[in-house]
Enzyme design. Structure first.
Site, PDB file in Angstrom:
ATOM      1  N   CYS A  40      -0.739   4.848  -3.093  1.00  0.00           N
ATOM      2  CA  CYS A  40      -0.079   6.105  -3.460  1.00  0.00           C
ATOM      3  C   CYS A  40       0.872   6.572  -2.350  1.00  0.00           C
ATOM      4  O   CYS A  40       0.438   7.169  -1.362  1.00  0.00           O
ATOM      5  CB  CYS A  40      -1.125   7.178  -3.737  1.00  0.00           C
ATOM      6  SG  CYS A  40      -0.387   8.766  -4.130  1.00  0.00           S
TER       7      CYS A  40
ATOM      8  N   CYS B  17       0.940  10.278  -1.706  1.00  0.00           N
ATOM      9  CA  CYS B  17      -0.198  10.832  -0.960  1.00  0.00           C
ATOM     10  C   CYS B  17      -0.097  10.472   0.514  1.00  0.00           C
ATOM     11  O   CYS B  17      -0.387  11.289   1.381  1.00  0.00           O
ATOM     12  CB  CYS B  17      -1.538  10.272  -1.443  1.00  0.00           C
ATOM     13  SG  CYS B  17      -1.690  10.027  -3.195  1.00  0.00           S
ATOM     14  N   ASP B  18       0.267   9.217   0.785  1.00  0.00           N
ATOM     15  CA  ASP B  18       0.122   8.691   2.151  1.00  0.00           C
ATOM     16  C   ASP B  18       1.439   8.428   2.874  1.00  0.00           C
ATOM     17  O   ASP B  18       1.432   8.114   4.068  1.00  0.00           O
ATOM     18  CB  ASP B  18      -0.682   7.380   2.113  1.00  0.00           C
ATOM     19  CG  ASP B  18      -2.062   7.585   1.516  1.00  0.00           C
ATOM     20  OD1 ASP B  18      -2.596   8.697   1.661  1.00  0.00           O
ATOM     21  OD2 ASP B  18      -2.595   6.647   0.907  1.00  0.00           O
TER      22      ASP B  18
END
Ligand code: NDP
Length: 324
Positions: free
Chosen positions: A137, A140-141
């Site tokens: 992701c 997200c990261d």
């Protein structure tokens, strides 16, 4: 242990589950939504949403899901912070489910909106280095890879969107694809090819993720040419696997009909599973469209069909009582 009873039990809190809840609550079914491990679903791990109708400006996925949840609660939905670990549907309505918390949920109808989750390559090093350079992701990261060299693996919309997103953080993004053409939409491909921070490596499979999780994490990828079999190494500090999704249907194995890929099978054009009173909506039964708006649409359909199912059930009950 507490038992929560409802006319409409919904498992999953993405656009499908929450749309079912909004319609179900307005129809007086006092739904319970058991949210699961990722409340709000996949949209909570995306950023920009440009294709959900009703918003001229770009909106954020997590914000959209908060709004949907607030609307569902406003019209009478009970949201539960729990994850279903077991379901009992063999005996027909009412359906029973057990939560991670130990609580039990009983619903006259069951709406399954458990969605889908990211697939992994299964290559050596992938799991070991997960969170240490390997991710599924970017939104997200990606932030953790500011200024670093990163790779995205895959050739669909997700891979291209992740590569484009990563350019917010990195000046050196490489998309690695196993074939020589992408399956992503043309508009996304155009943006990708035009982007000065993105390169593409064609016809390469990732054979191994290299590096030590205890010593700096990912250092690179071992690649194999899909055409010649030649091996090479690609240095990078971040690798984002973006090769599609798998439906979250483990709970229903052997209990509901599903296809070879694990997607729940519904009667065409409806959210009806093979068990009367059990409905499936959103990505858990859709491997083709997989959009927030289609998930919301099928969630609405599940609620309307649930209402009809309950009405038929109640009518039959009254008829039987009258005949006694
Ligand atoms: P897709 O199934 O569309 O694409 C998966 C990609 O990963 C393909 O290019 C595939 O390669 C590759 N792949 C699969 N398995 C492997 C493997 N083992 N090794 C290497 N590569 C592999 O998944 P997406 O998640 O990209 O998209 C899913 C759906 O969601 C699509 O319908 C898409 O349109 C939609 N979507 C829409 C968005 C939007 O509208 N904004 C955003 C994101 C997704 P190959 O091509 O060779 O099969």
């Amino acid at each position: 242990m507490t038992t929560h009873t409802t006319r409409m039990l919904i498992i999953g809190s993405g656009p499908a589950g929450l749309s079912a809840a909004i319609y179900g609550a307005r129809a007086g079914m006092q739904p319970i939504v058991v949210q699961g491990l990722q409340p709000g679903g996949q949209l909570t791990i995306t950023t920009d949403v440009e294709n959900y109708p009703g918003f001229r400006d770009v909106i954020q996925g997590p914000w959209l899901m908060q709004e949907m949840e607030a609307q569902a609660v406003h019209v009478g939905t009970r949201m539960m912070w729990d994850t279903i670990t077991e379901v009992d549907i063999a005996g027909g309505t009412p359906f029973r489910a057990k939560g991670d918390s130990g609580d039990e949920y009983v619903g006259d109808v069951l709406v399954i909106a458990t969605g889908a989750q990211a697939k992994w390559l299964g290559a050596p090093g992938e799991e070991r280095l997960s969170g240490k350079g390997v991710s599924a992701c970017a939104t997200c990261d990606g932030f953790f890879y500011r200024g670093k060299k990163v790779a995205v693996i895959g050739g669909g919309n997700t891979a291209v969107e992740e590569a484009l997103y990563l350019t917010n953080h990195s000046d050196d993004v490489t998309l690695i694809h196993r074939r020589d053409e992408l399956r992503a939409e043309k508009i996304l491909q155009d943006r990708l090819f035009a982007h000065p921070k993105i390169s593409v490596i064609w016809n390469k499979r990732v054979e191994e993720f290299l590096g030590d999780p205890l010593d700096g994490g990912l250092t690179g990828l071992k690649l194999v040419d899909s055409l010649t079999g030649a091996e090479s190494e690609f240095d990078c500090e971040g690798a984002f696997v973006a090769i599609g999704h798998a439906p979250a249907t483990e709970l229903f194995k052997g209990k509901l009909e599903m296809d070879a890929n694990g997607y729940l099978i519904v009667e065409p054009g409806t959210p009806k599973t093979n068990v009367p009173g059990v409905f499936a909506c959103g990505d858990v039964s859709d491997h083709i469209y997989r959009q927030a708006v289609t998930a919301a649409g099928t969630g609405c359909m599940a609620a309307l069909d649930a209402e009809r199912f309950l009405a038929t059930l109640e009518f039959a009950k009254h008829e039987a009582e009258a005949a006694e």
